[in-house]
Structure formats: structure tokens, C-alpha cells
Motif scaffolding. Structure first.
Motif, PDB file in Angstrom:
ATOM      1  N   SER A 502      43.306  50.109  36.830  1.00 50.04           N
ATOM      2  CA  SER A 502      43.246  49.433  36.315  1.00 50.04           C
ATOM      3  C   SER A 502      42.712  48.566  35.740  1.00 50.04           C
ATOM      4  N   GLU A 503      44.062  47.925  35.419  1.00 50.84           N
ATOM      5  CA  GLU A 503      44.858  47.195  33.527  1.00 50.84           C
ATOM      6  C   GLU A 503      46.160  46.506  34.784  1.00 50.84           C
ATOM      7  N   ILE A 524      44.442  32.857  27.715  1.00 48.19           N
ATOM      8  CA  ILE A 524      44.702  33.512  29.641  1.00 48.19           C
ATOM      9  C   ILE A 524      43.194  33.453  29.804  1.00 48.19           C
ATOM     10  N   THR A 525      43.540  32.693  31.418  1.00 49.29           N
ATOM     11  CA  THR A 525      41.996  32.696  32.182  1.00 49.29           C
ATOM     12  C   THR A 525      42.739  33.879  33.214  1.00 49.29           C
ATOM     13  N   TRP A 526      42.249  34.096  33.671  1.00 50.13           N
ATOM     14  CA  TRP A 526      41.999  35.098  34.912  1.00 50.13           C
ATOM     15  C   TRP A 526      40.782  34.783  35.804  1.00 50.13           C
ATOM     16  N   VAL A 527      41.106  34.789  37.249  1.00 50.10           N
ATOM     17  CA  VAL A 527      40.354  35.045  38.349  1.00 50.10           C
ATOM     18  C   VAL A 527      40.747  36.587  39.672  1.00 50.10           C
ATOM     19  N   SER A 528      39.354  37.270  39.964  1.00 45.55           N
ATOM     20  CA  SER A 528      40.051  38.103  40.473  1.00 45.55           C
ATOM     21  C   SER A 528      39.911  37.542  42.155  1.00 45.55           C
ATOM     22  N   SER A 529      40.049  38.075  42.650  1.00 46.56           N
ATOM     23  CA  SER A 529      39.477  38.178  44.424  1.00 46.56           C
ATOM     24  C   SER A 529      38.228  38.348  44.438  1.00 46.56           C
ATOM     25  N   THR A 530      37.762  39.072  43.718  1.00 43.35           N
ATOM     26  CA  THR A 530      36.015  40.252  43.977  1.00 43.35           C
ATOM     27  C   THR A 530      35.157  38.484  43.663  1.00 43.35           C
ATOM     28  N   GLY A 531      36.028  37.684  42.397  1.00 45.11           N
ATOM     29  CA  GLY A 531      34.831  36.655  41.714  1.00 45.11           C
ATOM     30  C   GLY A 531      35.014  36.878  40.266  1.00 45.11           C
ATOM     31  N   ALA A 532      34.968  38.263  39.691  1.00 45.13           N
ATOM     32  CA  ALA A 532      35.056  37.831  38.781  1.00 45.13           C
ATOM     33  C   ALA A 532      36.018  36.618  38.456  1.00 45.13           C
ATOM     34  N   SER A 533      35.860  37.041  36.479  1.00 43.87           N
ATOM     35  CA  SER A 533      36.555  35.658  35.920  1.00 43.87           C
ATOM     36  C   SER A 533      36.803  35.767  33.685  1.00 43.87           C
ATOM     37  N   GLY A 534      37.443  34.776  33.575  1.00 45.85           N
ATOM     38  CA  GLY A 534      37.305  35.761  32.338  1.00 45.85           C
ATOM     39  C   GLY A 534      38.309  34.919  31.425  1.00 45.85           C
ATOM     40  N   ARG A 546      41.936  45.040  30.895  1.00 53.04           N
ATOM     41  CA  ARG A 546      41.401  46.203  31.287  1.00 53.04           C
ATOM     42  C   ARG A 546      39.866  46.478  32.096  1.00 53.04           C
ATOM     43  N   ASN A 547      39.747  47.622  32.651  1.00 51.49           N
ATOM     44  CA  ASN A 547      38.809  47.543  33.519  1.00 51.49           C
ATOM     45  C   ASN A 547      38.867  46.809  34.380  1.00 51.49           C
ATOM     46  N   LEU A 548      40.151  46.495  35.099  1.00 47.85           N
ATOM     47  CA  LEU A 548      39.986  46.008  36.852  1.00 47.85           C
ATOM     48  C   LEU A 548      39.625  46.649  37.759  1.00 47.85           C
ATOM     49  N   ALA A 549      39.522  45.926  38.333  1.00 43.46           N
ATOM     50  CA  ALA A 549      39.120  46.954  40.371  1.00 43.46           C
ATOM     51  C   ALA A 549      40.068  47.107  40.468  1.00 43.46           C
ATOM     52  N   ASN A 550      41.504  48.458  40.918  1.00 44.82           N
ATOM     53  CA  ASN A 550      42.270  48.361  41.716  1.00 44.82           C
ATOM     54  C   ASN A 550      42.142  47.847  43.636  1.00 44.82           C
ATOM     55  N   GLY A 551      43.468  47.006  43.561  1.00 49.98           N
ATOM     56  CA  GLY A 551      43.111  47.015  44.906  1.00 49.98           C
ATOM     57  C   GLY A 551      43.209  45.383  44.708  1.00 49.98           C
ATOM     58  N   ALA A 552      42.100  44.592  44.207  1.00 49.30           N
ATOM     59  CA  ALA A 552      41.550  43.168  43.644  1.00 49.30           C
ATOM     60  C   ALA A 552      43.062  42.745  43.220  1.00 49.30           C
ATOM     61  N   THR A 553      43.004  40.948  43.811  1.00 48.13           N
ATOM     62  CA  THR A 553      43.963  40.826  43.931  1.00 48.13           C
ATOM     63  C   THR A 553      43.977  39.328  41.891  1.00 48.13           C
ATOM     64  N   VAL A 572      50.483  33.116  37.860  1.00 41.11           N
ATOM     65  CA  VAL A 572      51.244  33.918  38.541  1.00 41.11           C
ATOM     66  C   VAL A 572      49.665  35.369  39.398  1.00 41.11           C
ATOM     67  N   THR A 573      50.116  35.827  39.934  1.00 42.84           N
ATOM     68  CA  THR A 573      48.483  37.055  40.578  1.00 42.84           C
ATOM     69  C   THR A 573      49.478  38.158  40.670  1.00 42.84           C
ATOM     70  N   ALA A 574      48.099  39.316  40.424  1.00 41.73           N
ATOM     71  CA  ALA A 574      49.070  40.672  39.879  1.00 41.73           C
ATOM     72  C   ALA A 574      47.876  41.793  41.178  1.00 41.73           C
ATOM     73  N   THR A 575      47.989  42.697  41.379  1.00 35.63           N
ATOM     74  CA  THR A 575      47.232  43.791  41.468  1.00 35.63           C
ATOM     75  C   THR A 575      47.039  45.424  41.239  1.00 35.63           C
ATOM     76  N   PRO A 576      46.439  45.686  40.479  1.00 35.21           N
ATOM     77  CA  PRO A 576      46.324  46.279  39.268  1.00 35.21           C
ATOM     78  C   PRO A 576      46.210  47.641  40.819  1.00 35.21           C
ATOM     79  N   LEU A 577      46.301  48.687  39.862  1.00 33.68           N
ATOM     80  CA  LEU A 577      47.133  49.768  40.946  1.00 33.68           C
ATOM     81  C   LEU A 577      45.987  50.995  40.788  1.00 33.68           C
ATOM     82  N   GLY A 578      46.279  51.423  41.949  1.00 32.20           N
ATOM     83  CA  GLY A 578      45.060  52.720  42.043  1.00 32.20           C
ATOM     84  C   GLY A 578      46.110  54.238  41.683  1.00 32.20           C
ATOM     85  N   THR A 579      44.987  55.001  41.928  1.00 30.01           N
ATOM     86  CA  THR A 579      45.073  56.129  41.865  1.00 30.01           C
ATOM     87  C   THR A 579      46.229  56.641  43.048  1.00 30.01           C
ATOM     88  N   PRO A 580      46.599  58.058  42.796  1.00 32.30           N
ATOM     89  CA  PRO A 580      47.520  58.632  43.364  1.00 32.30           C
ATOM     90  C   PRO A 580      46.845  59.515  44.639  1.00 32.30           C
TER      91      PRO A 580
END
Length: 644
Positions: A502-503, A524-534, A546-553, A572-580
Motif C-alpha cells: 500500500s505504499e 512530486i505528482t502522481w496519477v493512479s490507474s484507478t484515476g486518483a491523483s495528487g 502511503r494509502n495506495l491501492a495494491n495492484g494499481a499502477t 517513472v511507474t510502479a505498483t504497490p505490493l500486496g500481502t502474501p
């Protein structure tokens, strides 16, 4: 002419309705501004109205019509007297009707808002790429013959209208009709890029955007590390694109529409050319279809019954572009300049010689000049407490000082918040952003309701006071504009993203060249594949999102600033990692006074190697015990034989 260009720059918004709001283009290293939220039902309305209370019959706390409040009591109200809606750079849409009434032409209007630019003809681009949406599953309906083309090869064709759903399937695509049949021969279309190819004029409807598109080719491309995909309208001619641009009401006076058509064409060419020539713009499109670039709604705008005058303005100005130094200019625009345009270097870091602050007296009929908002101290305190850098407990005083622009905007000013728990200082743009996000969180849109409650701070151009009138204009003699004498820095170096649950941790190194002045900060500007941004301003060289959506880019950009402006952003792009997942094959082996527990590692580790396992057991006394184990087996000793 094949033309190309840069990271979306900021301008304003309007739709088929009168211009509504001015949302910043996040990837242009710009400051944040609030977005629309509708009220969500009667219960919410009643709840929030109770929290706000009714404005007091006694006078609110006396305030000077300047840049500070007096000391505030907990039951006081604070009045903001403002003007304009948006950043204030470039064309002020709400000034256009007044200018047309004064007899101004498109050339006169453009000459005022973009001084020093030259109107030239013959510009074209036939391969524009417009980002429509991101989705994990969406429906499409071509209204005529079409082909499904996978990595350049046709895999399905039809001469009839069909409705089908597209989702990602492994390394390929699942394309299924409403009846459940697959349009892929082997059940899955294995490949990277899926295109819905039609002849020009055949509409393709999209559930992801709720619009349809009759020009260009709807193209789906995978998003790395995610099951989401981008929906992009590719191979789009810029003149056909402009037919669906929805920035001003389509039936405004002819000269106003011609001015906007030239500005929109120039903006699209500038951004597309700059992005294509950038080594940090790493996504397969040129423009967004939203206010992150400029609003494009396809056939919803193009085929509107009211759109005839806009289509004529596009045709009348075909190929016409404002240039500076022989290249398309960055023709930003805003909903309302509030009577005074702004320097681009103040609002967006980079100062362009043709985007300069100037008095704009054509405000007759502008519904956003002036505006007034009154909030209770308790409401302001509550909104400011939502984030750490503005949380001061109960607000007691607001002081604004420092870099107030020639137009009276406070984006770069210092806002000092004094409260019962702390005193904190933030930028003016940050203060406005936090207040507007607090309003949104409680269901308030940009404009007040019929009772006068709610409503965002529409711009950073405001002062405190009880009067609905603005103070005398701020003149260059009192707050002179400074054109930096140093160059902007080069881009930050070694920008990297380290994903976690989630981060994402963003790190970078300072620019190799500071431009002749100290680095004053990073954005820093960020845009999520879910449409969120900041956006996040910082003076450090690392930040954790923080408080990002796991699996979203997440597409993250970092730009450096000094007194001379801002650098290009590195993206650059990355995807928050999920729990096992849970361990498998868990088994117990009984022994004399002990239990041996063993297990197999989880089938999926969420992208992070499993470091340890938590073993819990509860004895007959009801007490739960816990231990952390690094391996895949553990012995629980000291047990009572025969007990459970």
C-alpha cells in the motif's frame, strides 16, 4: 507537418455548460486544486448542515480586508473575499463575453492574453494519441463494421453492431460478447495491443467514458504490473480531435469561439510535440481527455445540437496556431482570471515571456468575480486537521505573507496557521488545497448551495474581510513581480520507486545543474490507474506515498525548482505490493508434550519475499500464544498430553 511535444501543462475547464472549474494539469508539476464532488444524499446534507450551523446573527469576528485575520474565538466565522476561478494564466473564459461585447476580435483577444506570439497557418498532426480512460474491465459497441486487431494482425471482423466486454486474461485479452461467446479464436487473444479498428465516421461506444468516438482508432494497451489497461484514441487527426473538445460553451459568439479554437489547437500541438520529444514521458499517449490536458468528449460534444458554431470556428481557423520562436506556444487558459491574469512562472514554476500578469478589466457578467465564502472556525479547524502539515488544533489566527503575486494570488506566499495545539506554515496553494479537500470530504461541491453554505475557495486570489467587495487592486509598486535572472535547474537524477504494501517510496538525487541558484524544492505528482491523483511539495530527496491501492499502477513524476523556475519532470511507474497469500499444507505432528507444526510457503508472496511467519496457538486455559518463525516449521513445547 508532423508535430510533437511535453508533459501536460495546466489550464482550465469548461463544458457544454458555462465554464465550471479550473483543475490543474497534474503532470505539469503544478500545484493542486480541488475537483468537483456532488452532494451524496439528504442524510449527508442534513448532517453537514448541522455541523456547519447557521451563520451567526451577530457580526463575525472583525477582519481587516487584507492578508491576516484577527485572533479568532472558537465560535467565530472567517470570511474569504476572492475573485476568479482557477490559476489565472492565459485566456480568461469568463472575460470573453465582455470582450466580444466591446467589439474585440479573436486576434485582439489572443494578442492580449498571449503577447508576442505570432499567428501562423499550415500546422497539422494526423496521429494524435488521446488517453480516454484506464479500466480493468469495460464494454465497447462499434456502431458498424469493425475489426479486432491484435499487435497489428486482424483476429476478428464483423459487419454488424456488436456489444462486447474486454478484460485482461493472463498475458492477453478476454473479449466476450453479451451472450458469453469469445471473439478470440482460442478463447484468449494473446498479445499486447488490442485495437478496435473502424472506418472514419463509425462510432465506437465505451462504457468506461460513457462517450462514443467516430474518429481515430480505439486502442487498448496493457499497464505494466497490473490487470488494468489504458484506453487510447490513436491515429486521430488534430482537426477532427478539436471537433470534440469541450472547453467553452459551443454556441458562444463567433470571435470568442475562434479564439478558443486557436488556443486549443496550439495547446494540443505544444503538449503532444513536447511529450514525444521528452525522454521522461514514458506513456503511449500525448494528451489526456480530461482537465489534466483539455476536455475532449468525442461525439458527445461533436454531435451536440448546439455544437454548430464551435464546428464552424474549428473549420474557420483550420491549421492556425500561435507560435513563439517558430514553435507552438503553451496557450494555457482558465475559467476566470478574476480581473488580473497571472504570470506562468508564479502559478506553474516556468515563466514564459508570453504568459505574463496584466490587469484584465473585462469582468462584467463574470459570476466568479467577486466571490465570498464564510466558514466557521470549527469547520476550518476540522479540515486543516485532516493532514499533519496543517493540523494546529483549534484555529486561532491565519497570517499570509511573503511572495504574494502582482495579481494578488497567494500560491507561493507563506500561510501561517496558529492554533491551540501548534503553529505551522504552508504555501498558499497548499492551504487552499487542504481546505477544498476538507469541503469535498464532507460532500460540498465548488459552489455554495441555495442557502449560501459550502463552496470551495475558487482561486488563490483572496483576502480576509466581511465586505463582499474586494480591496483596492494590488499594484506592482507594492508587490513587484520578479522575473528570475537564473535558469531553471535540470531534472532530478536517479529517480526510483520502491514499492511496498500500500505504499511506494520515491527517492532521487539533486539535479546535476542547479541553474545558477539553490534548489528551493521538489514537486512530486502522481496519477493512479484507478484515476486518483495528487501532488506533494517537499524539500527532501525522498518521500513515501502511503494509502495506495495494491495492484494499481502509479505514474510518478518528480521536478526540481529554483528561483528561475522548474525542471522537466522525470516520470517513472510502479505498483504497490500486496500481502502474501496464506501458507499451504499446514500440518501438525503430535509428540510427548509437544506439537510439531509445518507448512509450505504461500503460492503468492504479494511481490515481496516472505520474511517470517506468525504461529498462534490457544491452550485449554483460553490463552492465545504467539511466536514469529523464519522457517516453515516450529515445535510448540511444554504442552499437556491429552489437552486440546
Amino acid at each position: 507537418m508532423d508535430r510533437r511535444l511535453s508533459a501536460p501543462a495546466v489550464r482550465s475547464l469548461a463544458t457544454d455548460q458555462p465554464p465550471a472549474t479550473d483543475r490543474r494539469r497534474w503532470l505539469a508539476a503544478l500545484g493542486p486544486i480541488g475537483s468537483r464532488l456532488a452532494l451524496g444524499g439528504l442524510a449527508l446534507v442534513l448532517l453537514v448542515a448541522a455541523v456547519w450551523g447557521v451563520p451567526p446573527s451577530r457580526p463575525a469576528a472583525a477582519q481587516s480586508a487584507r492578508y491576516s485575520t484577527p485572533t479568532l474565538a472558537a465560535d467565530d466565522y472567517v470570511t474569504f473575499n476572492g475573485a476568479g476561478w482557477g490559476h489565472g494564466v492565459g485566456i480568461s473564459h469568463q472575460s470573453l463575453p465582455s470582450r466580444i461585447a466591446a467589439g474585440q476580435t479573436a486576434g485582439t483577444i489572443l494578442g492580449f492574453y498571449y503577447p508576442g506570439t505570432v499567428l501562423t497557418g499550415g500546422w497539422a498532426m494526423n496521429d494524435l494519441r488521446v488517453h480516454l480512460a484506464s479500466a480493468s474491465r469495460s464494454r465497447f459497441r462499434p456502431r458498424g463494421s469493425f475489426e479486432l486487431v491484435l499487435d497489428g494482425t486482424a483476429v476478428y471482423s464483423s459487419s454488424a453492431t456488436e456489444l462486447f466486454t474486454v478484460s485482461r486474461a493472463g498475458d492477453g485479452w478476454d473479449v466476450t460478447t453479451s451472450g458469453g461467446s469469445s471473439l478470440c479464436g482460442g478463447g484468449t487473444c494473446s498479445g499486447d495491443i488490442l485495437q478496435i479498428r473502424t472506418a472514419d465516421g463509425v462510432a465506437v461506444e465505451s462504457s468506461a467514458t460513457r462517450h462514443s468516438y467516430s474518429h481515430g482508432q480505439v486502442t487498448l494497451s496493457k499497464m505494466p504490473g497490473s490487470t488494468w489497461y489504458r484506453i487510447v484514441l490513436a491515429n486521430l487527426d488534430i482537426e477532427l480531435y478539436l471537433r470534440g473538445v469541450a472547453e467553452v460553451p459551443p454556441d458562444w459568439p463567433t470571435e470568442a469561439l475562434r479564439a478558443q479554437a486557436i488556443a486549443s489547437r496550439t495547446y494540443a500541438l505544444h503538449v503532444a510535440r513536447e511529450n514525444r520529444n521528452s525522454d521522461t514521458w514514458l506513456v503511449p499517449f500525448d494528451l489526456y481527455s480530461s482537465t489534466m490536458s483539455q476536455v475532449y468528449s468525442g461525439n458527445t460534444r461533436e454531435n451536440s445540437a448546439r455544437n454548430g458554431p464551435w464546428l464552424q470556428a474549428v473549420a474557420d481557423t483550420a491549421g492556425q496556431v500561435l507560435t513563439y520562436g517558430g514553435e507552438p506556444a503553451l496557450t494555457l487558459f482558465t475559467t476566470s482570471g478574476g480581473g488580473y491574469t497571472e504570470n506562468s512562472g508564479y502559478a506553474f514554476n516556468e515563466q514564459h515571456p508570453y504568459l505574463v500578469a496584466a490587469p484584465d478589466p473585462f469582468v462584467a457578467g463574470d459570476p466568479y468575480t467577486p466571490w465570498t465564502r464564510t466558514y466557521s472556525v470549527s469547520a476550518l479547524s476540522r479540515w486543516l486537521a485532516r493532514v499533519a502539515d496543517t493540523n494546529v488544533g483549534t484555529l486561532q489566527r491565519i497570517e499570509m505573507s511573503g511572495n504574494i503575486s502582482v495579481s494578488g494570488r497567494i500560491d507561493r506566499a507563506t500561510v501561517r496557521l496558529i492554533g491551540t495545539a501548534a503553529t505551522r506554515s504552508v504555501s498558499g496553494s497548499r492551504f487552499v488545497f487542504v481546505v477544498n479537500k476538507g469541503l469535498e470530504a464532507e460532500g460540498w461541491g465548488p459552489l455554495p448551495n441555495s442557502d449560501g453554505r459550502g463552496g470551495h475557495l475558487l482561486s488563490t486570489k483572496f483576502v480576509f474581510g466581511e465586505s463582499t467587495a474586494l480591496p483596492a487592486a494590488i499594484t506592482p509598486a507594492t508587490t513587484p513581480v520578479t522575473i528570475p535572472s537564473i535558469d531553471p535547474p535540470t531534472e532530478p537524477q536517479a529517480v526510483s520507486l520502491t514499492p511496498g504494501p500500500s505504499e511506494i517510496v520515491v527517492t532521487w538525487q539533486p539535479p546535476a545543474n542547479g541553474g545558477g541558484g539553490p534548489i528551493t524544492g521538489y514537486l512530486i505528482t502522481w496519477v493512479s490507474s484507478t484515476g486518483a491523483s495528487g501532488t506533494i511539495p517537499t524539500t527532501e530527496t525522498s518521500r513515501t506515498l502511503r494509502n495506495l491501492a495494491n495492484g494499481a499502477t502509479y505514474t510518478v513524476s518528480v521536478a526540481a525548482s529554483n528561483a528561475g523556475g522548474s525542471s522537466r519532470a522525470v516520470t517513472v511507474t510502479a505498483t504497490p505490493l500486496g500481502t502474501p497469500a496464506s501458507p499451504t499444507n499446514v500440518s501438525l505432528q503430535r509428540g510427548d508434550g509437544f506439537l510439531g507444526v509445518s507448512w509450505s510457503p504461500p503460492p503468492a508472496d504479494g511481490g515481496i519475499p516472505v520474511e517470517s511467519y506468525a504461529v498462534h496457538w490457544t491452550g485449554p486455559d483460553g490463552v492465545t500464544n504467539f511466536t514469529s518463525v523464519e522457517g516453515t516449521q516450529h515445535t510448540i513445547g511444554g504442552l499437556t498430553n491429552g489437552a486440546t
